[in-house]
Motif scaffolding. Structure first.
Motif, mmCIF file in Angstrom:
data_model
loop_
_atom_site.group_PDB
_atom_site.id
_atom_site.type_symbol
_atom_site.label_atom_id
_atom_site.label_comp_id
_atom_site.label_asym_id
_atom_site.label_seq_id
_atom_site.Cartn_x
_atom_site.Cartn_y
_atom_site.Cartn_z
ATOM 1 N N PRO A 172 -0.383 20.312 -13.640
ATOM 2 C CA PRO A 172 0.275 20.534 -14.926
ATOM 3 C C PRO A 172 1.501 21.423 -14.784
ATOM 4 C CG PRO A 172 -2.096 20.668 -15.188
ATOM 5 C CD PRO A 172 -1.841 20.572 -13.709
ATOM 6 N N GLY A 173 2.582 21.006 -15.424
ATOM 7 C CA GLY A 173 3.816 21.781 -15.368
ATOM 8 C C GLY A 173 4.799 21.283 -14.328
ATOM 9 N N HIS A 174 4.354 20.447 -13.395
ATOM 10 C CA HIS A 174 5.276 19.928 -12.393
ATOM 11 C C HIS A 174 6.351 19.066 -13.047
ATOM 12 C CE1 HIS A 174 3.162 20.374 -8.232
ATOM 13 N NE2 HIS A 174 3.331 21.516 -8.863
ATOM 14 N N VAL A 175 7.526 19.121 -12.475
ATOM 15 C CA VAL A 175 8.672 18.386 -13.010
ATOM 16 C C VAL A 175 8.784 17.026 -12.332
ATOM 17 C CG1 VAL A 175 11.196 18.386 -13.185
ATOM 18 C CG2 VAL A 175 9.918 20.483 -13.621
ATOM 19 N N ALA A 179 4.135 28.236 -11.465
ATOM 20 C CA ALA A 179 4.973 27.356 -12.278
ATOM 21 C C ALA A 179 6.012 26.638 -11.424
ATOM 22 C CB ALA A 179 5.656 28.158 -13.385
ATOM 23 N N GLU A 180 6.450 27.288 -10.355
ATOM 24 C CA GLU A 180 7.429 26.681 -9.459
ATOM 25 C C GLU A 180 6.789 25.725 -8.462
ATOM 26 O OE1 GLU A 180 9.388 30.026 -7.706
ATOM 27 O OE2 GLU A 180 10.618 30.416 -9.486
ATOM 28 N N GLY A 181 5.452 25.650 -8.473
ATOM 29 C CA GLY A 181 4.764 24.744 -7.566
ATOM 30 C C GLY A 181 4.653 25.253 -6.147
ATOM 31 N N LEU A 182 4.915 26.559 -5.937
ATOM 32 C CA LEU A 182 4.854 27.110 -4.587
ATOM 33 C C LEU A 182 3.432 27.485 -4.182
ATOM 34 C CD1 LEU A 182 8.012 29.420 -4.692
ATOM 35 C CD2 LEU A 182 7.764 27.223 -3.510
ATOM 36 N N VAL A 183 2.584 27.788 -5.164
ATOM 37 C CA VAL A 183 1.198 28.162 -4.876
ATOM 38 C C VAL A 183 0.287 27.415 -5.841
ATOM 39 C CG1 VAL A 183 1.887 30.452 -4.049
ATOM 40 C CG2 VAL A 183 1.220 30.142 -6.448
ATOM 41 N N GLU A 184 -0.969 27.355 -5.494
ATOM 42 C CA GLU A 184 -1.950 26.697 -6.350
ATOM 43 C C GLU A 184 -3.236 27.501 -6.359
ATOM 44 O OE1 GLU A 184 -2.741 22.857 -4.749
ATOM 45 O OE2 GLU A 184 -3.295 23.606 -2.765
ATOM 46 N N GLY A 185 -3.909 27.505 -7.478
ATOM 47 C CA GLY A 185 -5.179 28.204 -7.590
ATOM 48 C C GLY A 185 -6.323 27.309 -7.171
ATOM 49 N N ARG A 186 -7.280 27.877 -6.454
ATOM 50 C CA ARG A 186 -8.481 27.152 -6.058
ATOM 51 C C ARG A 186 -9.670 27.863 -6.666
ATOM 52 N NH1 ARG A 186 -7.153 26.204 0.413
ATOM 53 N NH2 ARG A 186 -5.119 25.161 0.092
ATOM 54 N N SER A 187 -10.412 27.118 -7.462
ATOM 55 C CA SER A 187 -11.514 27.700 -8.219
ATOM 56 C C SER A 187 -12.465 28.478 -7.326
ATOM 57 C CB SER A 187 -12.271 26.588 -8.947
ATOM 58 O OG SER A 187 -13.326 27.117 -9.695
#
Length: 250
Positions: free
Chosen positions: A211-214, A57-65
């Motif tokens: 999604p969710g980025h500010v 949610a903080e944009g520090l990590v991202e999921g990769r399928s």
């Protein structure tokens, strides 16, 4: 500052966040698995999952399928200059910035007549449904979209004049002040309100966010003798930009 004991998932997220900030988990590194977090911190699967959700949610990590969760590349925030001083030649701030030989900025725009929504009508001091010229911009650097802008001008002011289309005609691409001066409208005041909100799906798609980025939204309105002559929303990703003001002291 916190008061009392933090929930376990926030303590775990805080420690992982510090490791990312300190470079112990550099960009593109895979985040420890849920099982590893559970074992290392002595927490439940639920706590481990919630901690990972916080970092996402903080944009520090991202999921990769099919691969896992990875530390994101953290861009160095750039400044979006908002100045009380008019640049030479009447260019808009973005164009003035791109005059630097090292800049690689481009932009594209599209103008079309529309009916003013209630919110736009209130900002322009007109009636909902009145005709406006709506111009949408996408600003790019090295091909990457970095800023969006949408402006509205009342057509009862600019309609059937040489400045009806902001990006076309003899003053196409000039700032609002210069364009209005060409039709004997003297802009003497501008207001800007800066806010932050979750980006709309179409905004984040254009800006390469998730999604969710500010996003930061600069709501700007130009006035001439108290009458609003143009209003605009400037949208930039909050993790990539800082809005910097340089205002004259009178």
């Amino acid at each position: 500052m916190t008061f009392g004991e933090q929930p376990a998932y926030l303590r775990v997220a805080g420690d992982l966040r510090k490791k990312i900030a300190d470079g112990l988990l550099p960009p593109h590194t895979r985040l420890p698995s849920q099982a590893r977090i559970r074992e290392e911190y002595g927490v439940s699967d639920t706590v481990a999952l919630e901690a990972r959700k916080v970092l996402m949610a903080e944009g520090l990590v991202e999921g990769r399928s099919g691969s896992g969760t990875y530390v994101r590349e953290r861009p160095v925030p750039r400044r979006v200059a908002r100045s009380g001083y008019r640049p030479a030649g009447g260019a808009t701030p973005f164009r003035q910035e791109q005059a630097d030989g090292d800049a690689r900025g481009t932009w594209e725009s599209r103008s079309e007549q529309a009916e003013a929504s209630g919110a736009v009508a209130e900002r322009l001091g007109i009636k909902p449904g009145d005709r406006v010229m709506c111009t949408r911009y996408v600003f790019r650097e090295a091909g990457e979209a970095v800023m969006l802008s949408t402006s509205w001008e009342p057509l009862d002011l600019t309609g059937r004049t040489p400045v009806m289309l902001p990006e076309e005609g003899p003053l196409g691409g000039m700032g609002v002040v210069e364009r209005m001066a060409a039709i004997d409208v003297v802009v003497d005041n501008v207001t800007e309100e800066v806010g932050a909100r979750p980006g709309l799906a179409e905004e984040l798609l254009a800006l390469g966010g998730v999604p969710g980025h500010v996003v930061l939204v600069v709501q700007r309105t130009f006035y001439a003798s108290g009458r609003a002559v143009e209003t605009a929303d400037v949208v930039v990703p909050a993790d990539r930009y800082r809005v910097a003001y340089h205002l004259p002291v009178r």
